[in-house]
Design a protein around this motif. Structure first.
Motif, PDB file in Angstrom:
ATOM      1  N   UNK A   1      -4.103  18.476   1.923  1.00 51.73           N
ATOM      2  CA  UNK A   1      -5.379  17.748   1.994  1.00 51.73           C
ATOM      3  C   UNK A   1      -5.355  16.572   1.031  1.00 51.73           C
ATOM      4  N   UNK A   2      -5.438  15.382   1.575  1.00 48.46           N
ATOM      5  CA  UNK A   2      -5.405  14.160   0.785  1.00 48.46           C
ATOM      6  C   UNK A   2      -6.768  13.897   0.150  1.00 48.46           C
ATOM      7  N   UNK A   3      -6.781  13.421  -1.080  1.00 50.46           N
ATOM      8  CA  UNK A   3      -8.035  13.064  -1.738  1.00 50.46           C
ATOM      9  C   UNK A   3      -8.717  11.944  -0.956  1.00 50.46           C
ATOM     10  N   UNK A   4     -10.012  12.092  -0.708  1.00 50.06           N
ATOM     11  CA  UNK A   4     -10.747  11.089   0.084  1.00 50.06           C
ATOM     12  C   UNK A   4     -10.709   9.701  -0.541  1.00 50.06           C
ATOM     13  N   UNK A   5     -10.582   9.622  -1.861  1.00 46.93           N
ATOM     14  CA  UNK A   5     -10.575   8.316  -2.520  1.00 46.93           C
ATOM     15  C   UNK A   5      -9.345   7.488  -2.174  1.00 46.93           C
ATOM     16  N   UNK A   6      -8.306   8.120  -1.674  1.00 43.70           N
ATOM     17  CA  UNK A   6      -7.115   7.357  -1.287  1.00 43.70           C
ATOM     18  C   UNK A   6      -7.442   6.439  -0.110  1.00 43.70           C
ATOM     19  N   UNK A   7      -8.097   6.988   0.917  1.00 44.70           N
ATOM     20  CA  UNK A   7      -8.463   6.143   2.065  1.00 44.70           C
ATOM     21  C   UNK A   7      -9.510   5.104   1.671  1.00 44.70           C
ATOM     22  N   UNK A   8     -10.411   5.467   0.783  1.00 44.71           N
ATOM     23  CA  UNK A   8     -11.402   4.490   0.301  1.00 44.71           C
ATOM     24  C   UNK A   8     -10.687   3.328  -0.390  1.00 44.71           C
ATOM     25  N   UNK A   9      -9.674   3.662  -1.189  1.00 41.54           N
ATOM     26  CA  UNK A   9      -8.918   2.632  -1.893  1.00 41.54           C
ATOM     27  C   UNK A   9      -8.177   1.719  -0.923  1.00 41.54           C
ATOM     28  N   UNK A  10      -7.642   2.305   0.132  1.00 47.70           N
ATOM     29  CA  UNK A  10      -6.941   1.506   1.144  1.00 47.70           C
ATOM     30  C   UNK A  10      -7.916   0.524   1.799  1.00 47.70           C
ATOM     31  N   UNK A  11      -9.093   1.032   2.185  1.00 52.67           N
ATOM     32  CA  UNK A  11     -10.093   0.159   2.805  1.00 52.67           C
ATOM     33  C   UNK A  11     -10.505  -0.950   1.838  1.00 52.67           C
ATOM     34  N   UNK A  12     -10.777  -0.573   0.595  1.00 52.79           N
ATOM     35  CA  UNK A  12     -11.232  -1.565  -0.381  1.00 52.79           C
ATOM     36  C   UNK A  12     -10.179  -2.623  -0.656  1.00 52.79           C
ATOM     37  N   UNK A  13      -8.915  -2.227  -0.639  1.00 48.75           N
ATOM     38  CA  UNK A  13      -7.837  -3.195  -0.828  1.00 48.75           C
ATOM     39  C   UNK A  13      -7.808  -4.191   0.331  1.00 48.75           C
ATOM     40  N   UNK A  14      -8.049  -3.704   1.538  1.00 48.23           N
ATOM     41  CA  UNK A  14      -8.087  -4.585   2.701  1.00 48.23           C
ATOM     42  C   UNK A  14      -9.246  -5.562   2.584  1.00 48.23           C
ATOM     43  N   UNK A  15     -10.401  -5.080   2.128  1.00 49.12           N
ATOM     44  CA  UNK A  15     -11.573  -5.942   2.002  1.00 49.12           C
ATOM     45  C   UNK A  15     -11.354  -7.006   0.928  1.00 49.12           C
ATOM     46  N   UNK A  16     -10.803  -6.603  -0.205  1.00 47.42           N
ATOM     47  CA  UNK A  16     -10.549  -7.575  -1.289  1.00 47.42           C
ATOM     48  C   UNK A  16      -9.539  -8.623  -0.850  1.00 47.42           C
ATOM     49  N   UNK A  17      -8.507  -8.181  -0.121  1.00 44.96           N
ATOM     50  CA  UNK A  17      -7.483  -9.113   0.344  1.00 44.96           C
ATOM     51  C   UNK A  17      -8.064 -10.116   1.333  1.00 44.96           C
ATOM     52  N   UNK A  18      -8.918  -9.638   2.223  1.00 43.56           N
ATOM     53  CA  UNK A  18      -9.475 -10.497   3.274  1.00 43.56           C
ATOM     54  C   UNK A  18     -10.481 -11.503   2.722  1.00 43.56           C
ATOM     55  N   UNK A  19     -11.332 -11.075   1.792  1.00 44.84           N
ATOM     56  CA  UNK A  19     -12.453 -11.921   1.373  1.00 44.84           C
ATOM     57  C   UNK A  19     -12.378 -12.431  -0.061  1.00 44.84           C
ATOM     58  N   UNK A  20     -11.446 -11.892  -0.844  1.00 45.11           N
ATOM     59  CA  UNK A  20     -11.346 -12.330  -2.233  1.00 45.11           C
ATOM     60  C   UNK A  20     -11.083 -13.826  -2.346  1.00 45.11           C
ATOM     61  N   UNK A  21     -11.906 -14.523  -3.153  1.00 45.31           N
ATOM     62  CA  UNK A  21     -11.752 -15.960  -3.326  1.00 45.31           C
ATOM     63  C   UNK A  21     -12.372 -16.783  -2.221  1.00 45.31           C
ATOM     64  N   UNK A  22     -12.903 -16.124  -1.180  1.00 43.89           N
ATOM     65  CA  UNK A  22     -13.512 -16.841  -0.057  1.00 43.89           C
ATOM     66  C   UNK A  22     -14.997 -16.556   0.061  1.00 43.89           C
TER      67      UNK A  22
END
Length: 273
Positions: free
Chosen positions: A191-212
């Motif tokens: 069973x994977x810790x739920x925060x791992x998937x949250x971190x993956x999503x958040x990394x995608x969001x920061x990459x897409x919108x960071x600085x924009x």
């Protein structure tokens, strides 16, 4: 197989022993953290009070609204109007409007509900608009690429359709991570810790919108102690972040300390837009 089961059961018994033996001591070590609200001045509140804001959320959002009200009680002279409504007419004048959005554990329903709110009159009227996923929306079972694609598509359409509204992106809030022994047991069970998937999503969001586009990094604040330390854990050699235990009374809702810190950071963030 038998050896694995024996190892697992030994770990379970050891965890129970540790919990019973040290539970009281571990609980006492959790001090009620606090963070100065000096930066949340009357001037900050007045700047926010001049804006037409719409915030869609579920229960953690209500925690944050409660935190804003906590701060307002201690800052006389700030006429910030908070209204629980999605009536577009409420946004004819400055207001911090907020309402519930979608269904918990169904992030796409929240995306679609937010879009409906924009398309039924709030889009264009709100100077600032944003919505928040809940910590139960992104779990170990979530297809984060599918959710993020739906989010990105919807937000791009809204930005094109309502150029006078500033859309803000929020990272997904975190939850508590299990203590190391309990985490090891979950690892044995696969069973994977739920925060791992949250971190993956958040990394995608920061990459897409960071600085924009503006990003309110709720997850970053939730994982940071007042002294700057981070609540973290390691899985397969990678460090991930989790909710600071002092900020919650359960798995992810904000207590008085947590809600005040998140509310203060959000107010300062909005005052600069």
């Amino acid at each position: 197989m038998e050896r694995r089961v024996l190892t697992f059961m030994t770990g379970v018994l050891f965890y129970i022993w540790v919990s019973n033996s040290l539970g009281g001591e571990m609980q006492e070590s959790k001090s009620a953290s606090s963070q100065s609200d000096e930066a949340v001045t009357v001037a900050v509140l007045k700047r926010v009070a001049e804006k037409r804001i719409y915030f869609a959320h579920q229960s953690v959002g209500l925690n944050i609204i409660d935190g804003i009200n906590d701060i307002l009680k201690e800052h006389q002279g700030a006429e910030l109007r908070i209204a629980k409504t999605k009536d577009p007419l409420a946004l004819n004048s400055p207001v911090f409007a907020h309402s519930m959005v979608g269904e918990n554990e169904d992030p796409v329903s929240k995306i679609n509900d937010f879009v409906r709110s924009m398309d039924t009159g709030i889009g264009g009227k709100a100077e600032i608009a944003f919505f928040k996923f809940c910590y139960v929306d992104i779990t170990r079972n979530t297809d984060v690429e599918e959710v993020f694609t739906a989010y990105k598509t919807a937000m791009q359409r809204l930005k094109n359709k309502y150029p006078n509204t500033q859309f803000v992106h929020l990272t997904v809030p975190l939850s508590l991570s299990a203590p190391s022994i309990k985490g090891w047991i979950k690892g044995v069970l696969g069973r994977e810790d739920n925060n791992i998937k949250k971190s993956v999503y958040n990394a995608m969001l920061r990459h897409e919108y960071g600085g924009r586009d503006p990003i309110f990094d709720l997850a970053g604040i939730e994982s940071t102690y007042p002294d700057g330390r981070k609540a973290s854990f390691t899985s397969n050699g990678t460090t991930y972040y989790s909710l600071v235990p002092d900020y919650t009374s359960d798995d992810g809702h904000l207590n008085e300390t947590g809600r005040r810190i998140m509310a203060g950071q959000l107010l300062k963030f909005l005052s600069k837009l």
